[in-house]
Motif scaffolding. Structure first.
Motif, PDB file in Angstrom:
ATOM      1  N   ILE A 230       0.830  -1.098  -0.069  1.00  0.00           N
ATOM      2  CA  ILE A 230       0.205  -0.219   0.318  1.00  0.00           C
ATOM      3  C   ILE A 230       0.887   1.207  -0.167  1.00  0.00           C
ATOM      4  O   ILE A 230       0.632   2.704  -0.457  1.00  0.00           O
ATOM      5  N   HIS A 231       1.753   1.519   0.592  1.00  0.00           N
ATOM      6  CA  HIS A 231       2.656   1.912   1.292  1.00  0.00           C
ATOM      7  C   HIS A 231       3.474   2.823  -0.455  1.00  0.00           C
ATOM      8  O   HIS A 231       3.758   3.852  -0.728  1.00  0.00           O
ATOM      9  N   TYR A 232       4.278   1.532  -0.908  1.00  0.00           N
ATOM     10  CA  TYR A 232       4.860   1.916  -2.448  1.00  0.00           C
ATOM     11  C   TYR A 232       3.853   2.276  -3.814  1.00  0.00           C
ATOM     12  O   TYR A 232       4.391   3.112  -4.147  1.00  0.00           O
ATOM     13  N   TYR A 233       2.743   1.353  -3.208  1.00  0.00           N
ATOM     14  CA  TYR A 233       1.790   1.801  -3.977  1.00  0.00           C
ATOM     15  C   TYR A 233       1.151   3.864  -4.663  1.00  0.00           C
ATOM     16  O   TYR A 233       1.664   4.503  -5.164  1.00  0.00           O
ATOM     17  N   GLU A 234       0.863   3.898  -3.003  1.00  0.00           N
ATOM     18  CA  GLU A 234       0.726   5.397  -3.045  1.00  0.00           C
ATOM     19  C   GLU A 234       2.173   6.604  -2.775  1.00  0.00           C
ATOM     20  O   GLU A 234       0.762   7.563  -3.063  1.00  0.00           O
TER      21      GLU A 234
END
Length: 239
Positions: A230-234
Motif C-alpha cells: 500500500i505504501h509503495y503504491y501510494e
C-alpha cells in the motif's frame, strides 16, 4: 517520510489484510508456519539442552559449584531458544514464506490498481529461484548480522547499547524485506533498491517498530507485505 508514517502503514496493512479473505488466509498460513517451526526448533533445544550444555561444560561433581552449572545450563538454553527462533524465522522465510509474501503483495496491488504490474513474465521455477535469491541479501544476511551483534553484546560491557543497536538494525531490514517486494518484482536493480532503504531509513524504522512487540511481532510480520505494498503504491508508484 518519518517514523510515524512507517508505523501508520504497518497498522493499515494489518487491518486491510484482516478485512480481505484471501489476504487473511495467507497471513494465517504464514503466521502458523513460523509458529510451528519455532516451536519444533525450541522443543529440540529443550529436549537436548543437557547434551548441548555438555559440549560447553560437563556437570561438576562438587556441590559447591553445581549451582553455577545449573545457572549456566538455563542461560545457555535461553540463548539457544532465542537463536532457534531467529533461525526458524529465516528457514521459514527462505523455504516458502517469501512466496506467500510475494503473493500477498500481488493480491494487494491488484485490489488497489486492478492489476499486478511486473516488468517480466517468468516461468514458475525461475520466479521461485529469483524470489529466493532476492531474499538472501534482503533478510538472511542482515538478520544474521543482528544476531552476531546480540551475541557480541552478551560478551562485552557495552551489551545494552549493542542489544538496542542490533534490535534497531533487525527491524529496519525486516521492514525493507517487505517494502522491497514490489520494486524487486519490477526488476529494479538491487543498488537502487538499497538506496531506497537508506533514503527512507526513518520510515523503515517506524514500519518495523511493531516487530519488537513479543508475541504480536509474528502477527505484524505475517501481514507486513500488505502495508508495504500500500505504501509503495501510494508514495512511489510511477506506472
Amino acid at each position: 517520510m518519518g517514523l510515524s508514517e512507517g508505523l501508520k502503514y504497518n497498522l493499515r496493512g494489518l487491518w486491510f489484510g484482516i478485512k480481505k479473505p484471501k489476504l487473511l488466509f495467507l497471513g494465517i498460513i504464514r503466521f502458523l508456519a513460523i509458529i510451528i517451526i519455532t516451536i519444533l526448533a525450541a522443543s529440540l533445544i529443550l529436549v537436548y539442552h543437557k547434551e548441548l550444555l555438555g559440549l560447553v561444560w560437563n556437570q561438576p561433581e562438587s556441590y559447591w559449584i553445581l549451582w553455577l552449572w545449573y545457572l549456566l545450563s538455563w542461560l545457555v538454553t535461553f540463548f539457544l531458544v532465542v537463536v532457534s527462533g531467529v533461525l526458524s524465522y529465516l528457514l521459514a522465510q527462505i523455504l516458502f514464506s517469501v512466496i506467500i509474501m510475494d503473493y500477498m503483495s500481488r493480491i494487494t496491488e491488484k485490489i488497489l490498481t486492478g492489476n499486478s504490474h511486473e516488468e517480466a513474465k517468468l516461468p514458475v521455477a525461475q520466479l521461485l529461484l529469483y524470489l529466493i535469491k532476492q531474499e538472501i541479501p534482503r533478510t538472511f544476511l542482515p538478520v544474521l548480522l543482528s544476531l552476531a551483534l546480540m551475541i557480541l553484546g552478551w560478551l562485552t560491557p557495552a551489551g545494552p547499547l549493542i542489544a538496542i543497536l542490533s534490535s534497531c538494525l533487525a527491524v529496519i531490514f525486516l521492514a525493507w524485506d517487505n517494502t522491497d517486494l514490489v520494486p524487486a518484482r519490477r526488476m529494479v536493480s538491487f543498488r537502487e533498491r538499497f538506496r531506497f532503504l537508506f533514503r527512507n531509513i526513518l520510515f523503515h524504522f517506524g514500519f518495523g517498530l511493531p516487530f519488537l512487540i513479543p508475541g504480536l511481532n509474528i502477527l505484524f510480520l505475517s501481514f507486513a507485505p500488505v502495508g508495504a505494498t500500500i505504501h509503495y503504491y501510494e508514495k512511489h508508484d510511477q506506472s
